[in-house]
Design an enzyme around this catalytic site. Sequence first.
Site, PDB file in Angstrom:
ATOM      1  N   CYS A 381       0.827  -1.205   0.000  1.00 50.76           N
ATOM      2  CA  CYS A 381       0.000   0.000   0.000  1.00 50.76           C
ATOM      3  C   CYS A 381       0.868   1.264   0.000  1.00 50.76           C
ATOM      4  O   CYS A 381       1.500   1.534  -1.016  1.00 50.76           O
ATOM      5  CB  CYS A 381      -1.002  -0.048   1.144  1.00 50.76           C
ATOM      6  N   GLY A 383       3.673   1.545   1.091  1.00 50.88           N
ATOM      7  CA  GLY A 383       4.995   1.010   0.740  1.00 50.88           C
ATOM      8  C   GLY A 383       5.137   0.905  -0.778  1.00 50.88           C
ATOM      9  O   GLY A 383       6.164   1.289  -1.350  1.00 50.88           O
ATOM     10  N   ARG A 471      -6.813   5.670  -0.108  1.00 46.33           N
ATOM     11  CA  ARG A 471      -7.521   6.690  -0.899  1.00 46.33           C
ATOM     12  C   ARG A 471      -6.826   6.952  -2.225  1.00 46.33           C
ATOM     13  O   ARG A 471      -7.443   7.275  -3.210  1.00 46.33           O
ATOM     14  CB  ARG A 471      -7.526   8.032  -0.155  1.00 46.33           C
ATOM     15  N   HIS A 516      -3.712  -5.039   0.394  1.00 41.56           N
ATOM     16  CA  HIS A 516      -3.075  -5.577   1.606  1.00 41.56           C
ATOM     17  C   HIS A 516      -3.164  -7.106   1.618  1.00 41.56           C
ATOM     18  O   HIS A 516      -4.143  -7.660   2.134  1.00 41.56           O
ATOM     19  CB  HIS A 516      -3.783  -5.046   2.849  1.00 41.56           C
ATOM     20  N   GLU A 518      -1.698  -9.068   3.458  1.00 42.71           N
ATOM     21  CA  GLU A 518      -1.584  -9.611   4.821  1.00 42.71           C
ATOM     22  C   GLU A 518      -2.931  -9.947   5.453  1.00 42.71           C
ATOM     23  O   GLU A 518      -2.996 -10.759   6.366  1.00 42.71           O
ATOM     24  CB  GLU A 518      -0.798  -8.648   5.726  1.00 42.71           C
TER      25      GLU A 518
HETATM   26  N1  GLN Z   1      -2.015   6.668   2.559  1.00 44.65           N
HETATM   27  C1  GLN Z   1      -2.126   5.880   1.375  1.00 44.65           C
HETATM   28  C2  GLN Z   1      -3.481   6.042   0.711  1.00 44.65           C
HETATM   29  O1  GLN Z   1      -4.434   6.441   1.348  1.00 44.65           O
HETATM   30  C3  GLN Z   1      -1.824   4.417   1.660  1.00 44.65           C
HETATM   31  C4  GLN Z   1      -2.746   3.785   2.647  1.00 44.65           C
HETATM   32  C5  GLN Z   1      -2.226   2.497   3.228  1.00 44.65           C
HETATM   33  O2  GLN Z   1      -1.028   2.248   3.228  1.00 44.65           O
HETATM   34  N2  GLN Z   1      -3.104   1.686   3.761  1.00 44.65           N
HETATM   35  O3  GLN Z   1      -3.628   5.762  -0.437  1.00 44.65           O
END
Ligand code: GLN
Length: 539
Positions: A381, A383, A471, A516, A518
């Site tokens: 995400c 990352g 987001r 995600h 995980e």
């Molecule tokens: N802050 C980022 C977004 O909203 C990633 C979110 C996250 O790592 N869950 O897109």
Amino acid sequence: MNTKFIFVTGGVVSSLGKGIISASVGKLLQARGYRVTIQKFDPYINIDPGTLNPYEHGECYVTADGMETDLDLGHYERFTGIHTTRGNSVTTGRIYKAVIDKERRGDYLGKTIQVVPHITDEIKHRMRRLDDTQQYDFIITEVGGTIGDIESAPFMEAIRQLRWELGRDAINLHLTYVPYLRAAGELKTKPTQHSVKEMQSMGIQPDILVLRTELHLEDGILQKVASFCNVDRDCVVQSEDLPSIYEVPVNMQRQGLDAAILRKMGMPVGETPALGPWRHFLTLQQELTKVVRVGLVGKYDLQDAYKSIRESLSIAGIYNRVKVKLEFVNSEEITEENVAEKLAGMDGVLVCPGFGQRGIEGKIVAAHYTRTHGIPTFGICLGMQMMVIEFARNVLGLSDANSREMNAETNHPVIDIMESQKNLAQMGGTMRLGAYACQLVQGSRVLQAYAGQAAGDAESPTVISERHRHRYEFNNDYRTQYEQNGMDCVGINPESDLVEIVEVKQHPWYIGTQFHPEYTTTVLNPHPLFLDFVKTISQ
Ligand code: GLN
């Protein structure tokens, strides 16, 4: 058969592991062929845990149907393989909101709205709601907090009433603590007695007691607790500290916890299930000798903040016959000067998810270092987004590339907000949440990784489904530029064309996922990308 309800409460202190006990009970009943689900009721006022800082309650877990929940739902899924839903996670805030909304609509016809009966009725309604689907033989309900908390009182009253209404179809399992006083050299049962008294004063007699303890409790102690607390001796079990939480179900089964539950509910006990695959997993876990080191690049130095990632890595390690040693590397402290030293000796690096500015430049520096040094890297995400930004800045030559989240004015928003998301002022409930389909691209490493897990018929899954919580998105305007320069978009949402996975082919393992993975690892079904990542670093 009527649906059976098991209410799990905790006494004396928090953090005893009610979630693990609930998940273990679920696992054991499931092994006996029952259809089980587990739900969590949390006594805080937040509508859901989505807006909570991880320092408060650890990670936010996300269900397939897009609910942001307490991390205990992660334990439920990892232990049992069940899919929890929105109905499996309820907070006091949500209960009050429902009641207040009804009041505003005039549904109560001018009545005075009170904790008893209106709030308690709403709790009872939600405690029974999963039963509407007629899908379950057992509904296990874990109530957060500790007996005696002011916040828990309406939940206890709801449980008292439900037990009265449901008779033998409902029981209470109470988890308490037996401390060891070193100076006296004694294990003390008094806190447990007090906790049970407190429950009795609320009209609830626990049926089953699970005693958390650091040291083994002799039979005399269990006997004493049983007789002081009006609980059958065979309904008192102990939960000693164990090297792994995954040993808890086996330990509970050994003491007959599931059999005691069935007896209490007037059900046939039958044979004790063998738990074959589960025991096999434990055996593998106990036999590990080789260690691999994974640097967890994130901003929360707290075990629970990246709970599902930690569990996914260690489970993937067990199936790869290695112990994954996770080393937290604070992204706020990573600089170009010290990155080599901070990541020295790491076999792999995982760049963690997150929100907001703090620590992102450190993540970008880490992603640059691992990309240019051939260190296997998994970005999840945020990352993944940082891998994408790093690539833009250092390979595509877009030196001010950024995410719109971090810099609204950037000339190169390689990570951007979708049109439909703009103008949303509210924080809670405005994200892309839950499971979405993703088409894997032929010839990609990720397709191979998922195919490696496909069952015997070798029909590889080209469309997968993974859970999201974010987001911002990969900006498709830059897609060709990335692909021409070596970062491929290898997972695409078939409906929206959004990029869900990127990978750098000219690298031992450099993969970022917008979703995600995980959240979907379970003990018996480890996630293919974690398996493949750990396999690579353990070779
Ligand atoms: N802050 C980022 C977004 O909203 C990633 C979110 C996250 O790592 N869950 O897109």
